[in-house]
Design an enzyme around this catalytic site. Structure first.
Site, PDB file in Angstrom:
ATOM      1  N   PRO A  18    -107.955 -50.909  17.343  1.00 24.90           N
ATOM      2  CA  PRO A  18    -107.191 -49.888  16.617  1.00 24.90           C
ATOM      3  C   PRO A  18    -106.003 -49.442  17.468  1.00 24.90           C
ATOM      4  CG  PRO A  18    -109.161 -48.918  17.565  1.00 24.90           C
ATOM      5  CD  PRO A  18    -109.200 -50.376  17.919  1.00 24.90           C
ATOM      6  N   CYS A 102    -108.597 -43.025  23.862  1.00 29.37           N
ATOM      7  CA  CYS A 102    -107.134 -42.939  23.919  1.00 29.37           C
ATOM      8  C   CYS A 102    -106.703 -42.184  25.170  1.00 29.37           C
ATOM      9  CB  CYS A 102    -106.589 -42.240  22.678  1.00 29.37           C
ATOM     10  SG  CYS A 102    -104.792 -42.076  22.715  1.00 29.37           S
ATOM     11  N   HIS A 171    -113.462 -50.215  26.922  1.00 28.65           N
ATOM     12  CA  HIS A 171    -112.241 -50.714  27.557  1.00 28.65           C
ATOM     13  C   HIS A 171    -112.446 -50.600  29.063  1.00 28.65           C
ATOM     14  CE1 HIS A 171    -107.736 -51.257  27.693  1.00 28.65           C
ATOM     15  NE2 HIS A 171    -108.007 -50.855  28.917  1.00 28.65           N
ATOM     16  N   ASN A 204    -113.345 -54.905  26.021  1.00 30.68           N
ATOM     17  CA  ASN A 204    -111.930 -54.789  25.663  1.00 30.68           C
ATOM     18  C   ASN A 204    -111.105 -54.639  26.942  1.00 30.68           C
ATOM     19  OD1 ASN A 204    -109.862 -52.128  24.505  1.00 30.68           O
ATOM     20  ND2 ASN A 204    -109.516 -54.260  24.035  1.00 30.68           N
ATOM     21  N   GLY A 205    -109.939 -55.306  26.936  1.00 31.31           N
ATOM     22  CA  GLY A 205    -109.028 -55.165  28.065  1.00 31.31           C
ATOM     23  C   GLY A 205    -108.621 -56.493  28.664  1.00 31.31           C
ATOM     24  N   GLY A 228    -106.354 -56.382  21.673  1.00 27.40           N
ATOM     25  CA  GLY A 228    -105.331 -55.431  21.272  1.00 27.40           C
ATOM     26  C   GLY A 228    -103.934 -55.980  21.435  1.00 27.40           C
ATOM     27  N   ARG A 229    -103.331 -55.686  22.581  1.00 27.28           N
ATOM     28  CA  ARG A 229    -101.905 -55.995  22.767  1.00 27.28           C
ATOM     29  C   ARG A 229    -101.592 -57.481  22.612  1.00 27.28           C
ATOM     30  NH1 ARG A 229    -100.970 -53.154  28.426  1.00 27.28           N
ATOM     31  NH2 ARG A 229    -103.198 -53.653  28.597  1.00 27.28           N
TER      32      ARG A 229
END
Length: 326
Positions: A18, A102, A171, A204-205, A228-229
């Site tokens: 997200p 976040c 993450h 994640n990461g 993600g990115r």
């Protein structure tokens, strides 16, 4: 097969993270077509949802072709989060996800997102209240801790599991790291290796290639990977990872035609969802990534990020197709 509640996801699911101002329905659509197994909305302010703020309500838009999907909410007040979870449930996703990760100042320094990592008892209480509020499965995305000296991710995972969550994404950075340095997945593996942890644990990461995805899958033993990115402007990463898992071979990178086709589709969907002007403006952040590595592309990128005329934009994309064909 990894399951969250009654929803079967995949044997080793690839999740689309997200991402604020990125993971909207147009972007999710092109990622789904290219192999993403589970996606999440952009994070939605709990206060915005319960105030019926237009921007927050629009983020509840989900479509059948992108299922399974989770709606992610954030906030610092337990009552607001509980009510927001109920609103999210009305939109009929497969799950409700809580953002405890976040790192941005305007969120974390108010005690929301990764800010709640400073108050683990409150995190546990808020989670339990949300689980009680909704019938859908509740999941969480978080970070290792506020900073390196306060990493308590094993305790966090056990307390959140005890509060009733049905999956956890971690993450591999602290809040203080933001997005700098290298994500440390050893802590994620420590959580996964706890004998009394039975919910799916997703990592994640820094996953930006099929080789790294396979290495981390084997090395850290997670149940799935969130990306993600690396997916921004490159939704093909999902299909490339799946192909590499299956065959041990790398897929050829997307052709110029594929790049143009996806950019055209993304632009069309963006205009349909956001309206002409806003859809065009929000698409601008994607062009550089869609056409990364193409020599002498700058004049075309300039046209794409300056024009507000949809016909001119589509014409420019077709010109790119002809101009840069091998």
């Amino acid at each position: 097969m990894v399951k969250i509640g009654e929803t079967e996801i995949a044997d080793f699911p690839l999740l689309l993270a997200p991402m604020e101002d990125v993971s909207d329905p147009p972007f999710r659509a092109v990622c789904k077509k290219n192999g993403a197994d589970l996606m999440y909305t952009e994070f939605i302010s709990s206060d915005g949802l319960i105030r019926d703020a237009a921007k927050s309500l629009q983020k509840l838009d989900i479509y059948d072709e992108e299922r399974p999907i989770g709606i992610q909410i954030f906030g610092d007040k337990i009552d607001s989060m509980r009510m927001a979870a109920a609103r999210a449930e009305e939109a009929a996703p497969e799950l409700v996800d809580i953002n405890y990760g976040c790192p941005v100042k305007k969120v974390a320094c108010k005690g929301a997102g990764a800010g709640i990592l400073k108050d683990i008892p409150k995190m546990e209480k808020m989670t339990a209240e949300i689980v009680k509020q909704v019938k859908l499965p509740v999941t969480v995305k978080t970070r290792l801790g506020w900073d390196h000296d306060s990493i308590k991710i094993i305790e966090v995972a056990k307390r959140l599991q005890g509060a009733g969550i049905q999956a956890l994404t971690i993450h591999g950075r602290t809040r203080s790291q933001m997005y700098k340095g290298e994500a440390d997945w050893s802590y994620i593996a420590d959580v996964k290796n706890q004998q009394d942890i039975h919910i799916p644990i997703f990592g994640n990461g820094d996953i930006d290639s099929p080789e790294k995805a396979l290495e981390y899958k084997n090395k850290f033993g997670v149940d799935g990977i969130m990306i993600g990115r690396a997916a921004i402007g490159y939704p093909w990463i999902f299909r490339e990872i799946k192909h590499f898992f299956k065959t041990g071979e790398k897929l050829a990178p997307p052709t110029l035609d594929e790049r143009v086709d996806v950019a055209v589709e993304h632009l069309k969907l963006s205009i349909e969802w956001k309206g002409e002007r806003q859809g065009i403006l929000e698409m601008r952040r994607h062009y550089t990534n869609y056409f990364r590595g193409i020599a002498h592309f700058k004049p075309f990128r300039t046209k794409l990020v300056e024009s507000l005329d949809p016909n001119e934009l589509f014409d420019t994309l077709e010109t790119v197709r002809e101009k840069f064909k091998a």
